[in-house]
Write an enzyme that holds these catalytic residues in place. Structure first.
Site, PDB file in Angstrom:
ATOM      1  N   TYR A 113      38.542 -25.697   8.818  1.00  0.00           N
ATOM      2  CA  TYR A 113      39.701 -25.391   9.671  1.00  0.00           C
ATOM      3  C   TYR A 113      40.193 -23.946   9.953  1.00  0.00           C
ATOM      4  CZ  TYR A 113      44.017 -26.200  12.085  1.00  0.00           C
ATOM      5  OH  TYR A 113      45.361 -26.127  12.861  1.00  0.00           O
ATOM      6  N   ILE A 166      21.404 -35.516  -1.148  1.00  0.00           N
ATOM      7  CA  ILE A 166      22.675 -36.277  -1.723  1.00  0.00           C
ATOM      8  C   ILE A 166      22.946 -37.428  -0.633  1.00  0.00           C
ATOM      9  CG2 ILE A 166      25.142 -35.820  -1.975  1.00  0.00           C
ATOM     10  CD1 ILE A 166      24.568 -33.057  -3.156  1.00  0.00           C
ATOM     11  N   LYS A 173      23.479 -27.846  -0.596  1.00  0.00           N
ATOM     12  CA  LYS A 173      23.600 -29.272   0.405  1.00  0.00           C
ATOM     13  C   LYS A 173      23.699 -28.644   1.565  1.00  0.00           C
ATOM     14  CE  LYS A 173      25.725 -33.417   1.181  1.00  0.00           C
ATOM     15  NZ  LYS A 173      26.957 -34.399   1.066  1.00  0.00           N
ATOM     16  N   TYR A 223      27.936 -26.089  -0.166  1.00  0.00           N
ATOM     17  CA  TYR A 223      27.800 -27.183   0.656  1.00  0.00           C
ATOM     18  C   TYR A 223      28.152 -26.780   2.107  1.00  0.00           C
ATOM     19  CZ  TYR A 223      28.648 -32.021   2.824  1.00  0.00           C
ATOM     20  OH  TYR A 223      28.785 -33.238   3.685  1.00  0.00           O
ATOM     21  N   ARG A 275      31.561 -30.661  10.209  1.00  0.00           N
ATOM     22  CA  ARG A 275      33.137 -30.788   9.594  1.00  0.00           C
ATOM     23  C   ARG A 275      33.812 -29.763   9.532  1.00  0.00           C
ATOM     24  NH1 ARG A 275      34.029 -36.031   7.756  1.00  0.00           N
ATOM     25  NH2 ARG A 275      32.266 -37.320   7.609  1.00  0.00           N
ATOM     26  N   THR A 329      33.036 -35.783   0.493  1.00  0.00           N
ATOM     27  CA  THR A 329      33.822 -36.214   1.864  1.00  0.00           C
ATOM     28  C   THR A 329      33.706 -37.772   1.887  1.00  0.00           C
ATOM     29  OG1 THR A 329      32.946 -34.113   2.761  1.00  0.00           O
ATOM     30  CG2 THR A 329      33.443 -35.995   4.241  1.00  0.00           C
ATOM     31  N   THR A 330      32.258 -38.240   1.485  1.00  0.00           N
ATOM     32  CA  THR A 330      32.105 -39.854   1.561  1.00  0.00           C
ATOM     33  C   THR A 330      33.070 -40.711   0.839  1.00  0.00           C
ATOM     34  OG1 THR A 330      29.793 -39.304   1.883  1.00  0.00           O
ATOM     35  CG2 THR A 330      30.351 -41.687   1.230  1.00  0.00           C
TER      36      THR A 330
END
Length: 289
Positions: free
Chosen positions: A103, A200, A158, A129, A134, A40-41
């Protein structure tokens, strides 16, 4: 300490591959244990398929096997992830990071079946994850533990739910060959004291030496010295995400002269007020800008 690598951009908005190579080398020289690429980052929703391919190849070539590479391959379409795992080249990739589908908000059974299909297709180990802030849905401890027990190649999670009780439940009841990794810089220290194996990190993009030292001290049980480093960065943890990720860490890297302060829409740089507050903190930490 793994680092969720950012994607640097030039002023014209194109990927700055030269800066990417410099950032990777900076990580290699300053104690980072592994790199998380195209997470994502990295602003992956705004990257083209060709850019992702070049970024992956660039990082793999520069790392040259010196540290492990964790590659992000998330999608809210299970078949898309399966196709990627089936057809792409994973030479030089040590494991994949796959977020809970976003979503479309699947049920816990839907989440389980998503990861079941991925585990059965993946040529490399899988790291779950969980980031409900998000994705819009939380993967419960029960689902995480079910996956950990049912699939030997699902090796870690994560965890970025922010729910310490849930994370502790996973750590307490997990199989021996399954690890819990912090997905949030600010709670890495307390989570390690509960039994997590590391982080992370976002802030590690800018301060790999300091943050990896904190992580190692905590893992070694030297909580007093680890806590000193943790508290050193407490104010930066807050500023890092106030205007969204990776806007905060890109601002820091820009202050340090490493990248242009450029993001791709719909993300924008930090506000001037946040930027100035960060600069004050960095100055107080005696970190050259």
């Amino acid at each position: 300490m793994g680092v969720a690598l950012i994607t640097p951009f030039l002023e014209d908005g194109s990927v700055d591959y030269k800066a990417l190579v410099r950032l990777v080398e900076y990580q290699l020289q300053n104690g980072t244990d592994f790199l998380c690429v195209l997470g994502t980052t990295a602003e992956t929703p705004t990257l083209t398929a060709e850019e992702k391919k070049i970024i992956k190849e660039t990082v793999i070539e520069r790392v040259a096997g010196r540290i492990p590479i964790l590659l992000g391959v998330s999608s809210n379409c299970t078949q898309t992830v399966v196709d990627t795992l089936t057809h792409d080249d994973f030479t030089g990739v040590d494991a994949v990071l796959v977020a809970v589908p976003y979503y479309n908000k699947p049920s816990q059974e839907g989440i389980y079946q998503h990861y079941k299909a991925i585990a059965e297709a993946s040529p490399v180990p899988v790291v779950l994850y969980n980031v409900p802030g998000r994705t819009g849905v939380n993967m419960t401890a029960e689902t995480t533990l079910r996956l950990a027990r049912d699939f030997k190649n699902i090796v870690a999670i994560k965890e970025a739910s922010g729910n310490i009780t849930q994370m502790d439940d996973i750590i307490k009841n997990k199989p021996a060959n399954f690890d819990v990794i912090s997905g949030d810089d600010g709670i890495t220290f307390p989570l390690i004291t509960l039994g997590a194996v590391g982080v992370i990190s976002v802030i590690g993009n800018a301060f790999p030496r300091e943050f990896s030292r904190m992580t190692r001290l905590a893992l070694a049980g030297d909580y007093a010295n680890a806590l000193t480093i943790h508290h050193k960065f407490t104010e930066l943890f807050k500023l890092l995400f106030v205007d969204g990720n990776p806007a905060g860490v890109k601002a820091m890297l820009n202050m340090m002269g490493m990248i242009e302060n450029r993001l791709r829409l719909p993300l924008v740089p930090t506000r001037i007020t946040t930027f100035e507050e960060m600069k004050k903190v960095l100055d107080s930490l005696k970190i050259k800008c």
